[in-house]
Design a protein around this motif. Structure first.
Motif, PDB file in Angstrom:
ATOM      1  N   THR A 267     -16.998 -19.413  49.926  1.00 44.46           N
ATOM      2  CA  THR A 267     -17.587 -18.786  51.126  1.00 44.46           C
ATOM      3  C   THR A 267     -16.626 -18.922  52.295  1.00 44.46           C
ATOM      4  O   THR A 267     -15.857 -19.882  52.362  1.00 44.46           O
ATOM      5  N   VAL A 268     -16.704 -18.002  53.214  1.00 41.30           N
ATOM      6  CA  VAL A 268     -15.868 -18.057  54.424  1.00 41.30           C
ATOM      7  C   VAL A 268     -16.177 -19.330  55.218  1.00 41.30           C
ATOM      8  O   VAL A 268     -17.283 -19.858  55.152  1.00 41.30           O
ATOM      9  N   ASN A 269     -15.188 -19.807  55.946  1.00 40.02           N
ATOM     10  CA  ASN A 269     -15.312 -21.052  56.706  1.00 40.02           C
ATOM     11  C   ASN A 269     -14.848 -20.778  58.142  1.00 40.02           C
ATOM     12  O   ASN A 269     -13.665 -20.873  58.442  1.00 40.02           O
ATOM     13  N   ARG A 270     -15.782 -20.399  59.009  1.00 42.50           N
ATOM     14  CA  ARG A 270     -15.399 -20.059  60.384  1.00 42.50           C
ATOM     15  C   ARG A 270     -16.243 -20.851  61.372  1.00 42.50           C
ATOM     16  O   ARG A 270     -17.283 -20.363  61.837  1.00 42.50           O
ATOM     17  N   PRO A 271     -15.808 -22.064  61.686  1.00 36.78           N
ATOM     18  CA  PRO A 271     -16.606 -22.924  62.566  1.00 36.78           C
ATOM     19  C   PRO A 271     -17.008 -22.260  63.887  1.00 36.78           C
ATOM     20  O   PRO A 271     -18.093 -22.518  64.404  1.00 36.78           O
ATOM     21  N   ALA A 272     -16.147 -21.417  64.431  1.00 39.17           N
ATOM     22  CA  ALA A 272     -16.459 -20.808  65.729  1.00 39.17           C
ATOM     23  C   ALA A 272     -17.650 -19.867  65.640  1.00 39.17           C
ATOM     24  O   ALA A 272     -18.364 -19.664  66.615  1.00 39.17           O
ATOM     25  N   GLN A 273     -17.842 -19.272  64.470  1.00 33.35           N
ATOM     26  CA  GLN A 273     -18.932 -18.307  64.325  1.00 33.35           C
ATOM     27  C   GLN A 273     -20.104 -18.872  63.526  1.00 33.35           C
ATOM     28  O   GLN A 273     -21.145 -18.215  63.412  1.00 33.35           O
ATOM     29  N   MET A 274     -19.907 -20.054  62.947  1.00 33.45           N
ATOM     30  CA  MET A 274     -20.934 -20.632  62.079  1.00 33.45           C
ATOM     31  C   MET A 274     -21.255 -22.053  62.536  1.00 33.45           C
ATOM     32  O   MET A 274     -20.632 -23.022  62.078  1.00 33.45           O
ATOM     33  N   PRO A 275     -22.231 -22.178  63.441  1.00 39.97           N
ATOM     34  CA  PRO A 275     -22.481 -23.483  64.065  1.00 39.97           C
ATOM     35  C   PRO A 275     -22.884 -24.588  63.085  1.00 39.97           C
ATOM     36  O   PRO A 275     -22.663 -25.766  63.368  1.00 39.97           O
ATOM     37  N   GLY A 276     -23.420 -24.222  61.930  1.00 41.15           N
ATOM     38  CA  GLY A 276     -23.846 -25.240  60.969  1.00 41.15           C
ATOM     39  C   GLY A 276     -22.681 -26.018  60.381  1.00 41.15           C
ATOM     40  O   GLY A 276     -22.845 -27.114  59.862  1.00 41.15           O
ATOM     41  N   LEU A 277     -21.470 -25.453  60.483  1.00 43.68           N
ATOM     42  CA  LEU A 277     -20.303 -26.105  59.890  1.00 43.68           C
ATOM     43  C   LEU A 277     -19.932 -27.383  60.620  1.00 43.68           C
ATOM     44  O   LEU A 277     -19.196 -28.216  60.092  1.00 43.68           O
ATOM     45  N   SER A 278     -20.444 -27.573  61.835  1.00 42.62           N
ATOM     46  CA  SER A 278     -20.114 -28.787  62.580  1.00 42.62           C
ATOM     47  C   SER A 278     -20.805 -30.009  61.970  1.00 42.62           C
ATOM     48  O   SER A 278     -20.474 -31.136  62.291  1.00 42.62           O
ATOM     49  N   TYR A 279     -21.767 -29.786  61.123  1.00 44.46           N
ATOM     50  CA  TYR A 279     -22.449 -30.893  60.456  1.00 44.46           C
ATOM     51  C   TYR A 279     -22.107 -30.850  58.971  1.00 44.46           C
ATOM     52  O   TYR A 279     -22.294 -29.819  58.316  1.00 44.46           O
ATOM     53  N   ALA A 280     -21.617 -31.951  58.436  1.00 50.08           N
ATOM     54  CA  ALA A 280     -21.153 -31.960  57.045  1.00 50.08           C
ATOM     55  C   ALA A 280     -22.313 -32.126  56.067  1.00 50.08           C
ATOM     56  O   ALA A 280     -22.350 -33.082  55.292  1.00 50.08           O
ATOM     57  N   ALA A 281     -23.262 -31.192  56.104  1.00 52.51           N
ATOM     58  CA  ALA A 281     -24.370 -31.240  55.148  1.00 52.51           C
ATOM     59  C   ALA A 281     -23.799 -31.123  53.734  1.00 52.51           C
ATOM     60  O   ALA A 281     -24.271 -31.761  52.804  1.00 52.51           O
ATOM     61  N   LEU A 282     -22.783 -30.301  53.587  1.00 44.74           N
ATOM     62  CA  LEU A 282     -22.084 -30.139  52.311  1.00 44.74           C
ATOM     63  C   LEU A 282     -20.591 -30.216  52.606  1.00 44.74           C
ATOM     64  O   LEU A 282     -20.180 -30.159  53.763  1.00 44.74           O
ATOM     65  N   ASP A 283     -19.809 -30.338  51.546  1.00 44.11           N
ATOM     66  CA  ASP A 283     -18.364 -30.391  51.701  1.00 44.11           C
ATOM     67  C   ASP A 283     -17.854 -28.955  51.840  1.00 44.11           C
ATOM     68  O   ASP A 283     -17.663 -28.264  50.849  1.00 44.11           O
ATOM     69  N   TRP A 284     -17.670 -28.511  53.073  1.00 43.89           N
ATOM     70  CA  TRP A 284     -17.277 -27.120  53.313  1.00 43.89           C
ATOM     71  C   TRP A 284     -15.854 -26.840  52.869  1.00 43.89           C
ATOM     72  O   TRP A 284     -15.055 -27.762  52.889  1.00 43.89           O
ATOM     73  N   PRO A 285     -15.467 -25.635  52.546  1.00 41.49           N
ATOM     74  CA  PRO A 285     -16.341 -24.466  52.451  1.00 41.49           C
ATOM     75  C   PRO A 285     -17.212 -24.502  51.183  1.00 41.49           C
ATOM     76  O   PRO A 285     -16.872 -25.169  50.210  1.00 41.49           O
ATOM     77  N   TYR A 286     -18.297 -23.752  51.246  1.00 44.95           N
ATOM     78  CA  TYR A 286     -19.241 -23.667  50.132  1.00 44.95           C
ATOM     79  C   TYR A 286     -18.562 -23.047  48.916  1.00 44.95           C
ATOM     80  O   TYR A 286     -17.842 -22.052  49.036  1.00 44.95           O
ATOM     81  N   ARG A 287     -18.778 -23.662  47.765  1.00 41.44           N
ATOM     82  CA  ARG A 287     -18.166 -23.153  46.533  1.00 41.44           C
ATOM     83  C   ARG A 287     -19.212 -22.976  45.444  1.00 41.44           C
ATOM     84  O   ARG A 287     -20.156 -23.753  45.354  1.00 41.44           O
ATOM     85  N   GLU A 288     -19.019 -21.981  44.644  1.00 40.20           N
ATOM     86  CA  GLU A 288     -19.885 -21.751  43.490  1.00 40.20           C
ATOM     87  C   GLU A 288     -19.042 -21.303  42.320  1.00 40.20           C
ATOM     88  O   GLU A 288     -17.866 -20.958  42.486  1.00 40.20           O
ATOM     89  N   GLY A 289     -19.636 -21.299  41.140  1.00 35.91           N
ATOM     90  CA  GLY A 289     -18.870 -20.877  39.982  1.00 35.91           C
ATOM     91  C   GLY A 289     -19.748 -20.447  38.828  1.00 35.91           C
ATOM     92  O   GLY A 289     -20.926 -20.803  38.763  1.00 35.91           O
ATOM     93  N   LEU A 290     -19.166 -19.653  37.945  1.00 33.95           N
ATOM     94  CA  LEU A 290     -19.871 -19.165  36.758  1.00 33.95           C
ATOM     95  C   LEU A 290     -18.923 -19.227  35.575  1.00 33.95           C
ATOM     96  O   LEU A 290     -17.704 -19.132  35.748  1.00 33.95           O
ATOM     97  N   ARG A 291     -19.491 -19.348  34.402  1.00 33.86           N
ATOM     98  CA  ARG A 291     -18.679 -19.141  33.211  1.00 33.86           C
ATOM     99  C   ARG A 291     -18.406 -17.639  33.159  1.00 33.86           C
ATOM    100  O   ARG A 291     -19.233 -16.853  33.615  1.00 33.86           O
ATOM    101  N   ILE A 292     -17.280 -17.244  32.597  1.00 38.49           N
ATOM    102  CA  ILE A 292     -16.910 -15.832  32.711  1.00 38.49           C
ATOM    103  C   ILE A 292     -17.919 -14.907  32.017  1.00 38.49           C
ATOM    104  O   ILE A 292     -18.196 -13.817  32.506  1.00 38.49           O
ATOM    105  N   ASP A 293     -18.502 -15.386  30.915  1.00 34.86           N
ATOM    106  CA  ASP A 293     -19.472 -14.501  30.260  1.00 34.86           C
ATOM    107  C   ASP A 293     -20.750 -14.346  31.087  1.00 34.86           C
ATOM    108  O   ASP A 293     -21.399 -13.318  31.043  1.00 34.86           O
ATOM    109  N   GLU A 294     -21.081 -15.395  31.853  1.00 32.36           N
ATOM    110  CA  GLU A 294     -22.217 -15.256  32.760  1.00 32.36           C
ATOM    111  C   GLU A 294     -21.893 -14.239  33.849  1.00 32.36           C
ATOM    112  O   GLU A 294     -22.708 -13.395  34.215  1.00 32.36           O
ATOM    113  N   ALA A 295     -20.668 -14.355  34.369  1.00 30.13           N
ATOM    114  CA  ALA A 295     -20.249 -13.448  35.441  1.00 30.13           C
ATOM    115  C   ALA A 295     -20.230 -12.005  34.959  1.00 30.13           C
ATOM    116  O   ALA A 295     -20.455 -11.074  35.731  1.00 30.13           O
TER     117      ALA A 295
END
Lengths: 207, 326
Positions: free
Chosen positions: B177-205
């Motif tokens: 996911t994009v990581n733009r602290p100036a436009q995304m105020p939630g990024l100032s709090y480390a609720a998760l290890d930014w930037p947000y990442r996800e993944g799929l097995r290729i056959d799922e994708a």
């Protein structure tokens, strides 16, 4: 001019109405269909918030008496404590009737399986004897044991904050604020004065 | 592999937009009359907001409309856009709608990297080139025990991935996911290890249900729902549907994912909707449907394996222990 004692009596109905304000506000929002996308969760969360807030307010009466020197704070304590039970019961009732909708098998499984529900439900159960013994007659009958029994409120406070802390998915800032206020209210009960005065003579034995 | 899908719904059964909007207008009027009777006060703020937002965002040309939710009542646009999780804009479910106003989804580019013949940076226009945008009504199940029915607009993820010609080494696809602290105020709090990442097995994708969404409710995707490009995987819990994608990488090993990193015992890599595998906090047996009528007393719905899409995706997990690989 009122004596302080009379002032407390006059303030009581006002405080009572103030204590009803959160539930009135919730009902108003409910009637106006203004509880947001998930009205059940909103009712659940807000009633839970207020149960916890009233618990902290109730626990604040004793330190307030000590700090302000006005003994009458204690006269609000029972009423505030009963509002803890009231909001906690609304919270539980919403959970059981609107959220789980009386899916009884799921309810029992949830209470046993999920630590945050186990501690939350325990906190409500522990509030029961305090509520039942809140009358003057019970106070008299229980004598010194009344005070002992009502110390359970400290445990209930811890369980309630834990309930909130464990419920949150990741952002624990809000439950930590409640934990900090609870810790402060506990700390204010410690015999600081005695410790401080006890420390003095050793420091400077003047002649 | 033979991929089964439910028989496409006849075109006649898909509600025409004007009818749909007309219905909303009628409901709005009725709702207004109702609340006016009840409390004798004026129009609710919420309705005006939702209307303004639907009407101002550009309409999409939709090549095809398919209902994968068996005609279940759709969640209102207002609820689907004002009640969701997008922690980069705040951790409260009302935060994304409130805080996403400053976010600039245009211009946009997506980096393609890893084991593929074609890699590099592509503008959103490049990505969308040649893709016809279709509407797909999907159920969405959040791990927190609530669900929605949302008409997404987008195109098959497989169609896009194939264009980059992944090599045999590409066993998984990783998204960022994009990581733009100036436009995304939630990024100032480390609720998760930014930037947000996800993944799929290729056959799922590559499964035809996997959708890259560019819109919802016939309009462009609002910022708070992951503009301009997000993933929608209706058989997985909502958080797998990564928002505002800036990077797609073909990798050999199972990639790290944000929620799995944060609490591996609660959020698995697969996170398929599964009523038999409880989350430590939420039972997954039932769910509450958001904003599709019924309100306070709407009955809980039984959660289905793979959110009801088992026919299309169960074969992907044949032979796997889904209690282990949750």
């Amino acid at each position: 001019m009122w004596k302080p004692r009379d002032r407390a009596a006059a303030l009581k109905p006002l405080v009572f109405l103030l204590c009803l304000a959160p539930i009135a506000w919730l009902l108003w929002r409910l009637l106006n269909n203004d509880l947001g996308a998930d009205p059940v969760a909103e009712l659940e969360h807000r009633s839970g918030d207020w149960a916890l807030r009233f618990l902290l307010i109730t626990l604040a009466m004793t330190p307030l008496r000590r700090i302000t020197g006005w003994a009458q704070w204690i006269r609000f304590r029972r009423m505030l404590g009963l509002f803890v039970f009231f909001y906690a019961s609304v919270h539980l009732a919403v959970y059981l009737s609107l959220d789980l909708q009386g899916l009884w098998t799921q309810i029992f499984a949830e209470i046993i399986k999920r630590p945050y529900i186990t501690v939350g439900f325990s906190a409500w159960l522990l509030l029961l004897p305090l509520t039942i013994t809140s009358t003057k007659g019970m106070m008299r009958r229980l004598g010194r044991n009344w005070g002992r029994l009502h110390k359970l409120i400290y445990l209930i406070g811890v369980l309630a904050v834990l309930h909130f802390y464990w419920l949150v998915k990741k952002d624990v800032r809000e439950p930590l604020i409640y934990a900090a206020v609870l810790a402060l209210l506990f700390a204010l009960r410690l015999p600081w004065k005695r410790w401080l005065t006890a420390a003095k003579p050793a420091a400077a034995p003047r002649t | 592999m033979l991929i089964k899908r439910p028989d496409d719904i006849a075109a006649a059964e898909i509600t025409d937009e004007s009818v749909y909007l007309g219905r909303r207008r009628l409901l709005r009027t009725l709702g207004l009359a109702g609340s006016a009777l009840l409390v004798g006060c004026g129009q609710k703020q919420g309705n005006t907001d939702a209307k303004a937002e639907t009407d101002s965002s550009p309409t999409l040309d939709l090549a095809r409309k398919t209902d994968y939710a068996n005609g279940e009542a759709q969640t209102s646009f207002k609820d689907a856009t004002h009640y969701n999780n997008y922690y980069e804009f705040g951790t409260d479910k009302s935060d994304p709608a409130q805080n996403a106003g400053k976010f600039q989804p245009k211009p946009w580019s997506v980096e393609i990297a890893g084991h593929a013949e074609v890699t590099g940076s592509f503008t959103l226009e490049d990505i969308l080139k040649g893709q016809s945008i279709e509407e797909r009504v999907y159920r969405m199940r959040c791990v927190e025990g609530w669900s929605m029915v949302i008409p997404w607009a987008g195109f098959s993820l497989a169609d896009l991935l194939k264009r980059f010609k992944p090599t045999a080494q590409a066993k998984y696809v990783a998204f960022t996911t994009v990581n733009r602290p100036a436009q995304m105020p939630g990024l100032s709090y480390a609720a998760l290890d930014w930037p947000y990442r996800e993944g799929l097995r290729i056959d799922e994708a590559m499964n035809p249900l996997a959708l890259l969404a560019t819109g919802m409710y016939g309009r462009e995707l609002p910022n708070q729902n992951g503009a301009p490009l997000r993933l929608v995987l209706p058989w997985k819990y909502g958080f797998k549907g990564i928002k505002s994608i800036v990077k797609i990488e073909f990798v050999e090993r199972q990639p790290r994912t944000s929620w799995n990193d944060a609490a591996a015992n609660e959020y698995g890599f697969y996170s398929n909707v599964n009523p038999d595998v409880d989350h430590p906090r939420w039972s997954q047996k039932t769910e509450r449907r958001i904003g599709a009528g019924g309100g306070l007393f709407a009955p809980r719905i039984e959660t289905k394996p793979f959110n009801g899409y088992a026919e299309q995706v169960a074969s992907l997990y044949a032979g796997m222990d889904l209690h282990q690989n949750f």
